[in-house]
Design a protein around this motif. Structure first.
Motif: not given
Length: 97
Positions: A67-82, A94-97
């Protein structure tokens, strides 16, 4: 007969290794919804470096392994994920681009 078994075992081993390697690829997307209480995120997959990259595929909902992966992102963010291997819909990275 031994040669056929050996070839079959080799093909199966190559298949397993290829599936694991494919599961480790990062996918690009845009977050459309986050549910921190349930540990889920909805992501619309987007194509990278193409004309019309702002239009994407369907939105899919994924469970997040941590769940900590969700702390750094918000709706509308472009991300890369595995995703985790074996076809599950669990995000392991999950990483913000």
């Amino acid at each position: 007969m031994k040669a056929a078994k050996s070839i079959l075992a080799s093909v199966i081993a190559i298949n397993v290794v290829a599936n694991v390697a494919l599961a480790q690829n990062d996918v690009a997307g845009m977050i459309t919804q986050i549910n921190r209480l349930n540990g889920t995120v909805a992501i619309q997959q987007i194509q990278d470096n193409t004309v019309g990259a702002s239009t994407g595929g369907p939105t899919e909902e994924f469970k997040v392994q941590d769940g900590k992966l969700l702390d750094a992102v918000h709706a509308g963010d472009r991300v890369t994920y595995s995703l985790a291997g074996n076809g599950s819909k669990t995000i392991t990275k999950l990483q913000k681009r």
